[in-house]
Design an enzyme around this catalytic site. Structure first.
Site, PDB file in Angstrom:
ATOM      1  N   LYS A  79       0.800  -0.742  -0.346  1.00  0.00           N
ATOM      2  CA  LYS A  79      -0.101   0.463   0.347  1.00  0.00           C
ATOM      3  C   LYS A  79       0.901   1.506  -0.333  1.00  0.00           C
ATOM      4  CE  LYS A  79      -2.374  -1.243   3.580  1.00  0.00           C
ATOM      5  NZ  LYS A  79      -3.091  -1.127   5.038  1.00  0.00           N
ATOM      6  N   SER A 108       4.639   9.045   7.016  1.00  0.00           N
ATOM      7  CA  SER A 108       3.883   9.340   8.607  1.00  0.00           C
ATOM      8  C   SER A 108       3.173   9.340   6.866  1.00  0.00           C
ATOM      9  CB  SER A 108       3.649   9.997   9.140  1.00  0.00           C
ATOM     10  OG  SER A 108       2.768  10.513   9.270  1.00  0.00           O
ATOM     11  N   GLY A 109       1.954   9.746   7.105  1.00  0.00           N
ATOM     12  CA  GLY A 109       0.796  10.233   6.282  1.00  0.00           C
ATOM     13  C   GLY A 109      -0.102   9.287   5.491  1.00  0.00           C
ATOM     14  N   LYS A 120       9.383   8.490  14.968  1.00  0.00           N
ATOM     15  CA  LYS A 120       8.830   7.515  13.501  1.00  0.00           C
ATOM     16  C   LYS A 120       7.305   7.015  14.833  1.00  0.00           C
ATOM     17  CE  LYS A 120       5.529   7.131  10.770  1.00  0.00           C
ATOM     18  NZ  LYS A 120       4.273   6.062  10.919  1.00  0.00           N
ATOM     19  N   HIS A 139       5.665   9.110  17.560  1.00  0.00           N
ATOM     20  CA  HIS A 139       4.746   9.203  16.500  1.00  0.00           C
ATOM     21  C   HIS A 139       3.722   8.512  17.169  1.00  0.00           C
ATOM     22  CE1 HIS A 139       2.491   9.413  12.616  1.00  0.00           C
ATOM     23  NE2 HIS A 139       2.884  10.814  12.843  1.00  0.00           N
ATOM     24  N   ASN A 140       4.145   7.128  16.898  1.00  0.00           N
ATOM     25  CA  ASN A 140       2.645   6.402  16.428  1.00  0.00           C
ATOM     26  C   ASN A 140       1.925   6.311  17.692  1.00  0.00           C
ATOM     27  OD1 ASN A 140       3.446   6.312  13.722  1.00  0.00           O
ATOM     28  ND2 ASN A 140       3.089   4.449  13.473  1.00  0.00           N
ATOM     29  N   GLU A 199       0.160   9.520  18.831  1.00  0.00           N
ATOM     30  CA  GLU A 199      -1.184   9.188  17.086  1.00  0.00           C
ATOM     31  C   GLU A 199      -2.295   8.082  18.244  1.00  0.00           C
ATOM     32  OE1 GLU A 199      -1.629   5.808  13.912  1.00  0.00           O
ATOM     33  OE2 GLU A 199      -0.564   7.291  13.393  1.00  0.00           O
ATOM     34  N   TYR A 200      -2.353   6.542  18.804  1.00  0.00           N
ATOM     35  CA  TYR A 200      -2.580   6.688  19.874  1.00  0.00           C
ATOM     36  C   TYR A 200      -3.624   6.764  20.743  1.00  0.00           C
ATOM     37  CZ  TYR A 200      -0.601   1.248  18.407  1.00  0.00           C
ATOM     38  OH  TYR A 200      -0.632   0.164  17.737  1.00  0.00           O
TER      39      TYR A 200
END
Length: 301
Positions: free
Chosen positions: A10, A120-121, A170, A173-174, A177-178
């Site tokens: 993906k 990211s994105g 990163k 970052h995740n 995000e959580y």
């Protein structure tokens, strides 16, 4: 630039399209040949083995890996024998930063340069402009800067520091995000179940995303999910998946004696959601579907 690209899932598929849009030459390889053949029709140079891919690169070779983190060691072991001193190997996936530090040491000892890039994105960002966090030697960042700039939104990339720093930043970052997704999910469940009001949650997302303090891409994605699935999110699973980055962030925090109750709580929620679905879980799952393309249909419960 001419770049070898391994992994056309993906993220990788869209990123190769992005590279081609910016007139880079891409030599592509994927385990299953179908994506490679499709991208050949779009201008990529198709190869059907790693040896063939490396053989079609000239001079200082640059190879970007975009494969699942558990497969990185295997792919590196296949690539390394065909590389020369001074060639550059990039891991653009979500690898644990401790593994990245180990890999960097092993690879650089062979005279090969190694760069870790956290991306990211989601698939949309890979195709249309991502955000990237780069770790490795400064000179390698400088060499790759124009390439990375073409793949990112304006000002959407930066040098984070030595080997492992890109994946480390990163990972955090995740983890953040959580926590953000969890807060959105909980807040919208509070509104959904408030007996005093019949709140139009779609209208809430529209208002929140125009000038409010919590205006964000996440709220915009929730609006899209409501428009696609309805405010009940009836087709969306209330059990929330996880790819590991939240856990890695919690583990890193514990190693450094940093309390992270929000991130840890959101991770625990995801773990406990299996067998215990909720509307909060549906909101979080819907967000994962919108930005990451994850399969979150109810038949997964």
């Amino acid at each position: 630039m001419k770049i070898g690209y391994i992994g056309l899932g993906k993220m990788g598929y869209g990123m190769v399209e992005n590279l081609l849009d910016h007139s880079h030459q891409v030599v592509a390889f994927n385990r299953s040949p179908e994506p490679t053949k499709e991208l050949e029709q779009k201008g990529a140079m198709a190869t059907f083995s790693i040896e063939e891919l490396v053989g079609k690169l000239d001079g200082q070779k640059i190879i970007w890996l975009m494969v699942p983190w558990k497969a990185v060691d295997e792919v590196i072991a296949e690539v390394i024998p065909f590389l020369n001193e001074g060639d550059i190997l990039i891991d653009g996936g979500n690898s644990p930063y401790i593994e990245t530090i180990r890999r960097a040491k092993e690879i650089t000892e062979k005279g090969i340069h190694f760069v870790d890039i956290g991306v990211s994105g989601g698939p949309s960002g890979a195709r249309n402009g991502a955000c990237m966090m780069i770790g490795g030697e400064q000179e390698d960042f400088d060499l790759l800067k124009d390439l990375v700039k073409d793949l990112c939104v304006e000002n959407g990339f930066g040098y984070m520091g030595k080997h492992g720093a890109g994946h480390f930043v990163k990972m955090v970052h995740n983890g953040i995000e959580y926590g953000m997704m969890q807060a959105i999910g909980e807040g919208f469940e509070v509104m959904k179940k408030a007996p005093e009001f019949d709140v139009d949650l779609l209208e809430v997302t529209k208002v929140y995303n125009h000038g409010s303090v919590i205006e964000s891409r996440l709220v915009a994605w929730l609006q899209k999910a409501f428009e696609q699935y309805g405010m009940g999110l009836d087709e969306i699973s209330g059990e929330v998946g996880s790819l590991g980055e939240g856990l890695w962030t919690v583990e890193a925090a514990k190693r450094n004696n940093v309390p992270v109750p929000i991130i840890e709580g959101s991770l625990k929620f995801r773990e406990n959601s299996h067998g215990n679905p909720s509307y909060t879980g549906q909101v979080v799952s819907a967000l994962r579907n919108q930005f990451g393309g994850h399969d979150v249909s109810k038949n997964n419960e």
